[in-house]
Write a protein that holds these residues in place. Structure first.
Motif, PDB file in Angstrom:
ATOM      1  N   SER A  65      11.394  52.508  42.308  1.00 19.93           N
ATOM      2  CA  SER A  65      11.887  53.083  42.787  1.00 19.93           C
ATOM      3  C   SER A  65      13.097  53.448  43.115  1.00 19.93           C
ATOM      4  O   SER A  65      13.327  54.785  42.911  1.00 19.93           O
ATOM      5  N   LEU A  66      14.041  52.283  42.360  1.00 17.82           N
ATOM      6  CA  LEU A  66      15.735  52.995  42.397  1.00 17.82           C
ATOM      7  C   LEU A  66      15.465  54.241  41.638  1.00 17.82           C
ATOM      8  O   LEU A  66      16.521  55.201  41.525  1.00 17.82           O
ATOM      9  N   ARG A  67      14.545  54.600  40.736  1.00 11.97           N
ATOM     10  CA  ARG A  67      14.936  55.360  39.334  1.00 11.97           C
ATOM     11  C   ARG A  67      14.133  56.696  40.392  1.00 11.97           C
ATOM     12  O   ARG A  67      14.750  58.086  40.289  1.00 11.97           O
ATOM     13  N   LEU A  68      12.850  56.288  41.175  1.00 10.58           N
ATOM     14  CA  LEU A  68      12.681  57.882  41.846  1.00 10.58           C
ATOM     15  C   LEU A  68      13.926  58.687  42.927  1.00 10.58           C
ATOM     16  O   LEU A  68      13.858  59.901  42.837  1.00 10.58           O
ATOM     17  N   LYS A  69      14.719  57.339  43.275  1.00 14.43           N
ATOM     18  CA  LYS A  69      16.127  57.491  44.553  1.00 14.43           C
ATOM     19  C   LYS A  69      16.812  58.455  43.377  1.00 14.43           C
ATOM     20  O   LYS A  69      17.510  58.755  43.753  1.00 14.43           O
ATOM     21  N   GLN A 100      23.364  63.968  41.684  1.00 16.97           N
ATOM     22  CA  GLN A 100      24.709  64.017  41.873  1.00 16.97           C
ATOM     23  C   GLN A 100      25.185  62.230  41.941  1.00 16.97           C
ATOM     24  O   GLN A 100      26.284  62.232  42.370  1.00 16.97           O
ATOM     25  N   GLN A 101      24.156  61.730  42.458  1.00 16.59           N
ATOM     26  CA  GLN A 101      24.788  60.557  42.937  1.00 16.59           C
ATOM     27  C   GLN A 101      24.993  59.550  41.198  1.00 16.59           C
ATOM     28  O   GLN A 101      23.646  59.359  41.273  1.00 16.59           O
ATOM     29  N   THR A 102      25.674  58.005  41.958  1.00 16.31           N
ATOM     30  CA  THR A 102      25.085  57.426  40.440  1.00 16.31           C
ATOM     31  C   THR A 102      24.844  56.007  41.308  1.00 16.31           C
ATOM     32  O   THR A 102      25.980  54.731  42.221  1.00 16.31           O
ATOM     33  N   TYR A 103      23.501  55.557  41.625  1.00 10.37           N
ATOM     34  CA  TYR A 103      23.251  54.531  42.366  1.00 10.37           C
ATOM     35  C   TYR A 103      23.463  52.976  41.780  1.00 10.37           C
ATOM     36  O   TYR A 103      23.408  52.187  42.106  1.00 10.37           O
ATOM     37  N   PHE A 104      22.804  53.330  40.693  1.00  6.71           N
ATOM     38  CA  PHE A 104      23.277  52.072  39.281  1.00  6.71           C
ATOM     39  C   PHE A 104      23.725  53.000  38.104  1.00  6.71           C
ATOM     40  O   PHE A 104      23.322  53.398  37.208  1.00  6.71           O
ATOM     41  N   GLU A 105      23.961  51.707  37.803  1.00  4.67           N
ATOM     42  CA  GLU A 105      24.131  51.538  35.642  1.00  4.67           C
ATOM     43  C   GLU A 105      22.936  51.827  35.144  1.00  4.67           C
ATOM     44  O   GLU A 105      22.026  50.516  35.582  1.00  4.67           O
ATOM     45  N   LEU A 106      22.571  52.431  34.041  1.00  2.00           N
ATOM     46  CA  LEU A 106      21.525  52.146  33.667  1.00  2.00           C
ATOM     47  C   LEU A 106      20.776  50.395  32.880  1.00  2.00           C
ATOM     48  O   LEU A 106      20.246  49.684  32.946  1.00  2.00           O
TER      49      LEU A 106
END
Length: 333
Positions: A211-215, A221-227
Motif C-alpha cells: 500500500s505504501l509503495r502504491l501511495k 513528488q512526495q517522500t512518504y518514507f525512506e526505502l
C-alpha cells in the motif's frame, strides 16, 4: 424474537481453531468458495466520491436494494486495516443486508482499495474527522428511515468512534455494530509483535508495504518514507510514519489517539453492539473484559470465531451475516 448471540456460534472441528478461523476469513480459498449471492452487492453498485473538505475525497460504492419493497434503511459498512469495499467480509455482509431490503454503502478509508491517488496526505488511524464528515455526506446524499453502521477490526474501531462524534455533528445514526474492533491499539500492536504467531505480522506487513509503495507511485513528488524504513518491523515503521506525517510527537500518543479502551465508550449514546471472540489471535480479549460501557452498548464475547472469522462451515459463509442482519432488522421494529 430473540437475537442470535455469540454463544450460538459453535462451528464444527477443526473450525473451532481461532487461527484457522482468522486465516480463512480473508483467504483466497474462502473468496472462491463463496456462493454468487455473497457478491450481489457488487452488482449495479455505483461509485461515489465523497468530499470531506480541504480538497480531500473518500471513495465508496452505493447499491440500492431491489426487493420491490420499500427500503428498510441505509447500511454503511467499514472495512478493516488494508481491506477495502471489496473485502470478502464486506461483500458477504453487504449482500446479506441488500437481500434483506437495505440499501448499502461501502466506504473506503483513505489509501485503501483503489483510492491511493485521491489524496496527497497519508492515511493514519486518527483520521476520524474525515470519516465522520463522510458519514454526514452519505446520509445527506442517500436519506433513509434508519441508518446503521457496521465495521470490522479497525473499521469497528472507526465505527465506535464515529458513533460517539456523529450526534455533535448533527448526523443521525440509529445503530452501530463493531466486529472484533481494535480497543487498545498499543496492546494490539504489542500482541502482534510478541504473542501472535509470526505469520500474522508478516501478512499485515506485506499488505501495508504494498500500500505504501502504491501511495509513493501515485505521488512521486512526495517522500512518504525512506526505502530502508520499509524493512523495519511494524512498531518502528509506524513510529517513523507517525513522526513524519502526523501532529503526534510520539508513537504512544498516536496509539492513544484512537484507543477506545477503559471508559472511553461511555460517551457512546446510541444503541451499539460489540462482537468479538475469546480466541481472537490478533486483538487480545483482555481489553474487552476491561471495558466500561453504558447500558445501550451490548458486549458479546463468543468462545469461537478468531479475528473477524465466525465461519460456520466449509461453505465459508459467516455467522456474522445473520448476526448483523438480525440486529439491523431490530432497529426498524
Amino acid at each position: 424474537m430473540s437475537l442470535p448471540t455469540g454463544a450460538d456460534f459453535v462451528p464444527p472441528w477443526p473450525l473451532r481453531s481461532g487461527h484457522i478461523q482468522t486465516m480463512l476469513s480473508s483467504s483466497g480459498v474462502r473468496r472462491r468458495l463463496l456462493p454468487r449471492r455473497a457478491r450481489k452487492v457488487q452488482e449495479n453498485a455505483r461509485e461515489v466520491l465523497i468530499d470531506v473538505g480541504h480538497g480531500d475525497r473518500l471513495s465508496g460504492r452505493y447499491t440500492a436494494q431491489v426487493t420491490g419493497r420499500e427500503s428498510r434503511g441505509l447500511a454503511i459498512l467499514f472495512h478493516g486495516w488494508e481491506g477495502s469495499v471489496d473485502s470478502t467480509y464486506v461483500l458477504q455482509t453487504g449482500s446479506r443486508l441488500l437481500e434483506d431490503g437495505w440499501d448499502v454503502f461501502r466506504l473506503n478509508f483513505r489509501d485503501h482499495g483503489d483510492s491511493h491517488g485521491l489524496n496527497e496526505a497519508l492515511f493514519h488511524s486518527c483520521r476520524i474527522d474525515e470519516v465522520v464528515v463522510a458519514l454526514g455526506e452519505i446520509v445527506r446524499q442517500f436519506p433513509a428511515k434508519a441508518v446503521g453502521v457496521a465495521g470490522f477490526s479497525l473499521g469497528g474501531n472507526f465505527a465506535l468512534r464515529a458513533g460517539m462524534l456523529a450526534q455533535a455533528k448533527g448526523i443521525t445514526l440509529d445503530y452501530v455494530m463493531a466486529v472484533c474492533p481494535i480497543i487498545d491499539p498499543s496492546e494490539g500492536l504489542f500482541s502482534l509483535e510478541s504473542a501472535a504467531p509470526w505469520f500474522y505480522q508478516a501478512y499485515f506487513m506485506q499488505k501495508w508495504r504494498r500500500s505504501l509503495r502504491l501511495k509513493q507511485q501515485a505521488f512521486p513528488q512526495q517522500t512518504y518514507f525512506e526505502l530502508a524504513e520499509l524493512n523495519q518491523n511494524m512498531r518502528d515503521l509506524t513510529r517513523s510514519l507517525v513522526v513524519r506525517h502526523t501532529d503526534f510527537d510520539s508513537l504512544e500518543a498516536y496509539l492513544d489517539g484512537y484507543s477506545v479502551a477503559g471508559d472511553r465508550l461511555m460517551d457512546l449514546h446510541l444503541p451499539a453492539t460489540i462482537l468479538t471472540s475469546r480466541d481472537d489471535p490478533v486483538i487480545p480479549v483482555a481489553a474487552f473484559d476491561q471495558l466500561r460501557l453504558p447500558p445501550n452498548v451490548e458486549l458479546d464475547i463468543a468462545r469461537y470465531g478468531g479475528h473477524c472469522g465466525f465461519i460456520r462451515d466449509f461453505g465459508m459463509t459467516s455467522f456474522t451475516d445473520d448476526y448483523i442482519a438480525a440486529r439491523f432488522d431490530a432497529i426498524r421494529r
